[in-house]
Design an enzyme around this catalytic site. Structure first.
Site, PDB file in Angstrom:
ATOM      1  N   SER A   6      12.323  10.729  12.077  1.00  0.00           N
ATOM      2  CA  SER A   6      12.600   9.437  10.837  1.00  0.00           C
ATOM      3  C   SER A   6      12.105  10.378   9.549  1.00  0.00           C
ATOM      4  O   SER A   6      11.452  11.507   9.727  1.00  0.00           O
ATOM      5  CB  SER A   6      11.551   8.546  10.901  1.00  0.00           C
ATOM      6  N   GLU A   8      11.027   9.988   5.385  1.00  0.00           N
ATOM      7  CA  GLU A   8      10.415   9.215   4.321  1.00  0.00           C
ATOM      8  C   GLU A   8      10.799   9.675   2.858  1.00  0.00           C
ATOM      9  O   GLU A   8      11.045  11.085   2.585  1.00  0.00           O
ATOM     10  CB  GLU A   8       8.965   9.563   4.368  1.00  0.00           C
ATOM     11  N   ASP A  99      -3.901   2.529  -2.632  1.00  0.00           N
ATOM     12  CA  ASP A  99      -5.174   2.924  -3.401  1.00  0.00           C
ATOM     13  C   ASP A  99      -4.612   2.630  -4.878  1.00  0.00           C
ATOM     14  O   ASP A  99      -3.452   2.729  -5.318  1.00  0.00           O
ATOM     15  CB  ASP A  99      -5.159   4.525  -3.287  1.00  0.00           C
ATOM     16  N   LYS A 155      -6.512  -2.162  13.346  1.00  0.00           N
ATOM     17  CA  LYS A 155      -4.998  -2.299  12.871  1.00  0.00           C
ATOM     18  C   LYS A 155      -4.319  -2.581  13.821  1.00  0.00           C
ATOM     19  O   LYS A 155      -3.293  -3.209  13.713  1.00  0.00           O
ATOM     20  CB  LYS A 155      -4.513  -0.915  11.840  1.00  0.00           C
ATOM     21  N   PHE A 206      -1.613  17.864  -3.436  1.00  0.00           N
ATOM     22  CA  PHE A 206      -1.709  16.453  -2.546  1.00  0.00           C
ATOM     23  C   PHE A 206      -2.724  16.421  -1.350  1.00  0.00           C
ATOM     24  O   PHE A 206      -3.255  15.335  -1.224  1.00  0.00           O
ATOM     25  CB  PHE A 206      -0.290  16.605  -1.743  1.00  0.00           C
ATOM     26  N   HIS A 256       7.964  12.337  11.917  1.00  0.00           N
ATOM     27  CA  HIS A 256       8.304  11.682  10.790  1.00  0.00           C
ATOM     28  C   HIS A 256       8.168  12.681   9.706  1.00  0.00           C
ATOM     29  O   HIS A 256       7.154  13.253   9.467  1.00  0.00           O
ATOM     30  CB  HIS A 256       7.311  10.431  10.667  1.00  0.00           C
TER      31      HIS A 256
HETATM   32  P1  FAD Z   1      -6.979   1.232   5.850  1.00  0.00           P
HETATM   33  O1  FAD Z   1      -6.407   1.326   7.123  1.00  0.00           O
HETATM   34  O2  FAD Z   1      -7.353  -0.283   5.331  1.00  0.00           O
HETATM   35  O3  FAD Z   1      -8.065   2.164   5.767  1.00  0.00           O
HETATM   36  C1  FAD Z   1      -8.866   2.463   4.374  1.00  0.00           C
HETATM   37  C2  FAD Z   1     -10.240   2.900   4.366  1.00  0.00           C
HETATM   38  O4  FAD Z   1     -10.856   1.865   4.907  1.00  0.00           O
HETATM   39  C3  FAD Z   1     -10.450   4.094   5.604  1.00  0.00           C
HETATM   40  O5  FAD Z   1     -11.478   4.686   5.180  1.00  0.00           O
HETATM   41  C4  FAD Z   1     -10.924   3.086   6.680  1.00  0.00           C
HETATM   42  O6  FAD Z   1     -11.701   3.772   7.551  1.00  0.00           O
HETATM   43  C5  FAD Z   1     -11.722   2.002   6.125  1.00  0.00           C
HETATM   44  N1  FAD Z   1     -11.754   0.735   6.897  1.00  0.00           N
HETATM   45  C6  FAD Z   1     -10.632   0.101   7.378  1.00  0.00           C
HETATM   46  N2  FAD Z   1     -11.078  -1.151   7.912  1.00  0.00           N
HETATM   47  C7  FAD Z   1     -12.493  -1.228   7.645  1.00  0.00           C
HETATM   48  C8  FAD Z   1     -13.646  -2.094   8.101  1.00  0.00           C
HETATM   49  N3  FAD Z   1     -13.007  -3.293   8.773  1.00  0.00           N
HETATM   50  N4  FAD Z   1     -14.797  -1.958   7.529  1.00  0.00           N
HETATM   51  C9  FAD Z   1     -14.984  -0.513   7.037  1.00  0.00           C
HETATM   52  N5  FAD Z   1     -14.211   0.212   6.806  1.00  0.00           N
HETATM   53  C10 FAD Z   1     -12.834  -0.065   7.059  1.00  0.00           C
HETATM   54  N6  FAD Z   1      -0.006   4.783  -0.130  1.00  0.00           N
HETATM   55  C11 FAD Z   1       0.698   4.391  -1.089  1.00  0.00           C
HETATM   56  O7  FAD Z   1       0.382   3.910  -1.967  1.00  0.00           O
HETATM   57  N7  FAD Z   1       2.126   3.908  -0.957  1.00  0.00           N
HETATM   58  C12 FAD Z   1       2.801   4.438   0.361  1.00  0.00           C
HETATM   59  O8  FAD Z   1       3.980   4.050   0.369  1.00  0.00           O
HETATM   60  C13 FAD Z   1       1.777   5.178   1.232  1.00  0.00           C
HETATM   61  N8  FAD Z   1       2.453   5.106   2.456  1.00  0.00           N
HETATM   62  C14 FAD Z   1       1.595   6.058   3.478  1.00  0.00           C
HETATM   63  C15 FAD Z   1       2.383   6.295   4.789  1.00  0.00           C
HETATM   64  C16 FAD Z   1       1.558   7.121   5.564  1.00  0.00           C
HETATM   65  C17 FAD Z   1       2.249   7.373   7.030  1.00  0.00           C
HETATM   66  C18 FAD Z   1       0.181   7.090   5.218  1.00  0.00           C
HETATM   67  C19 FAD Z   1      -0.629   8.098   6.220  1.00  0.00           C
HETATM   68  C20 FAD Z   1      -0.249   7.162   4.141  1.00  0.00           C
HETATM   69  C21 FAD Z   1       0.348   6.348   3.052  1.00  0.00           C
HETATM   70  N9  FAD Z   1      -0.152   6.004   1.780  1.00  0.00           N
HETATM   71  C22 FAD Z   1       0.574   5.275   0.927  1.00  0.00           C
HETATM   72  C23 FAD Z   1      -1.711   6.301   1.596  1.00  0.00           C
HETATM   73  C24 FAD Z   1      -2.690   5.203   1.947  1.00  0.00           C
HETATM   74  O9  FAD Z   1      -2.348   3.878   1.060  1.00  0.00           O
HETATM   75  C25 FAD Z   1      -3.929   5.578   1.647  1.00  0.00           C
HETATM   76  O10 FAD Z   1      -4.323   6.538   2.511  1.00  0.00           O
HETATM   77  C26 FAD Z   1      -5.081   4.450   1.486  1.00  0.00           C
HETATM   78  O11 FAD Z   1      -6.101   5.092   1.000  1.00  0.00           O
HETATM   79  C27 FAD Z   1      -5.471   4.012   2.666  1.00  0.00           C
HETATM   80  O12 FAD Z   1      -4.340   3.126   3.315  1.00  0.00           O
HETATM   81  P2  FAD Z   1      -4.389   2.529   4.965  1.00  0.00           P
HETATM   82  O13 FAD Z   1      -3.511   1.658   5.053  1.00  0.00           O
HETATM   83  O14 FAD Z   1      -4.640   3.983   5.807  1.00  0.00           O
HETATM   84  O15 FAD Z   1      -5.958   1.720   4.817  1.00  0.00           O
END
Ligand code: FAD
Length: 276
Positions: A6, A8, A99, A155, A206, A256
């Site tokens: 895939s 991106e 973020d 998740k 990055f 990916h």
């Molecule tokens: P989460 O899974 O919510 O985790 C965030 C943090 O919170 C982690 O440190 C985790 O350990 C902690 N955490 C989670 N749940 C809990 C809990 N219940 N209690 C305590 N701590 C917890 N960013 C963008 O802005 N746009 C994009 O399109 C984008 N695409 C991405 C695609 C991929 C494949 C990846 C790997 C990253 C992408 N990102 C993107 C970056 C991402 O948004 C950031 O890394 C962000 O900081 C975390 O998002 P997450 O969904 O992993 O968060």
């Protein structure tokens, strides 16, 4: 050996960027991707661009995944966007926390990506295939590697179908992460995210921000090449092709590619791997 791939993209900011991406997409479609995904700016900052690019990919007859970040969002705004995506025919989401740029308050009704996954499942059932992010080298804000792994498991248990990793250049980090997830009973496919190396400064910038490690031997070599772009690209192709080959030999479910809206490096890696 066939391996699903895939690609991106990020939403282009100008008409020239959109045209360039259209050409790049056509070049990459020749590799028959399983889907193409489009990133989404934190706080919805690129929402229209994301949806426009996703719409263009679907119109070109290719499955498209919309990234969807929830930080700062309300349930009402997420509900509305899900309805828009469904009406567009989108079947795949990459559900993220995202973020916010520094200076923004957190606010919003979602704290973590797991909240978003659970909400999407509750609101839309099985309408969407949901991908989530995974961090083999640990998310930069995680309290500990263990808590990050637990967050990943949460998740998946909230309803994610599969995951895409942050990029990495050390395959052991990926294998260890997948093993640890299995020990927690998490068997969702974890697809390695592959970042081709085409520029030294861009990659360093990055990686500092997203917590991906550039191994010392790679960093020092890139630094030694200085402005010699041809050598950086040649070295990058060797390193990333080798990484993909190791991953493929270990039986990863797919690859990916973070294309950065470019096709050349991704196509060359795939050619060397005899994929596509
Ligand atoms: P989460 O899974 O919510 O985790 C965030 C943090 O919170 C982690 O440190 C985790 O350990 C902690 N955490 C989670 N749940 C809990 C809990 N219940 N209690 C305590 N701590 C917890 N960013 C963008 O802005 N746009 C994009 O399109 C984008 N695409 C991405 C695609 C991929 C494949 C990846 C790997 C990253 C992408 N990102 C993107 C970056 C991402 O948004 C950031 O890394 C962000 O900081 C975390 O998002 P997450 O969904 O992993 O968060």
């Amino acid at each position: 050996m066939a391996l699903p791939v895939s690609f991106e993209f990020f939403p282009p900011k100008t008409p020239e960027g959109a045209e360039k991406l259209r050409v790049v997409r056509q070049q990459l479609y020749a590799q028959k991707p399983e889907f193409c995904s489009v990133t989404y700016g934190a706080g919805g900052s690129t929402q229209q661009g994301t949806f426009d690019t996703v719409g263009a990919i679907l119109a070109e007859g290719v499955d498209a995944a919309s990234h969807f970040s929830c930080i700062g969002a309300t349930k009402a705004s997420v509900r509305e966007q899900l309805a828009t995506l469904k009406a567009m025919g989108v079947k795949r989401l990459v559900a993220l926390r995202g973020d916010l740029p520094s200076g923004y308050g957190i606010g919003g009704e979602f704290h973590y990506a797991s909240d978003l996954v659970a909400f999407i499942r509750a609101e839309t059932g099985r309408d969407f295939h949901i991908e989530v992010a995974a961090y083999p080298e640990v998310h930069p804000q995680a309290k500990s590697p263990e808590s990050d792994l637990q967050a990943f498991a949460t998740k998946v248990r909230a309803g994610a179908d599969s995951a895409i990793t942050q990029y990495f250049y050390n395959s052991d980090a990926y294998f260890h992460f997948v093993d640890e997830a299995h020990k927690l009973g998490v068997d969702a496919p974890v697809v390695p995210g592959i970042m081709p190396i085409t520029s030294s400064t861009q990659l360093m910038r990055f990686s500092d921000a997203c917590g991906a490690e550039i191994p010392r031997w790679i960093r020092l070599r890139l630094q030694a090449y200085g402005d010699d772009i041809a050598s950086i690209k040649a070295f990058g192709l060797d390193v990333v092709t080798d990484l993909c080959d190791q991953l493929r030999n270990a039986g990863v479910p797919a690859l990916h590619f973070y294309t950065m809206n470019q096709s050349v490096a991704t196509l060359e890696i795939m050619k060397r791997l005899e994929l596509g």
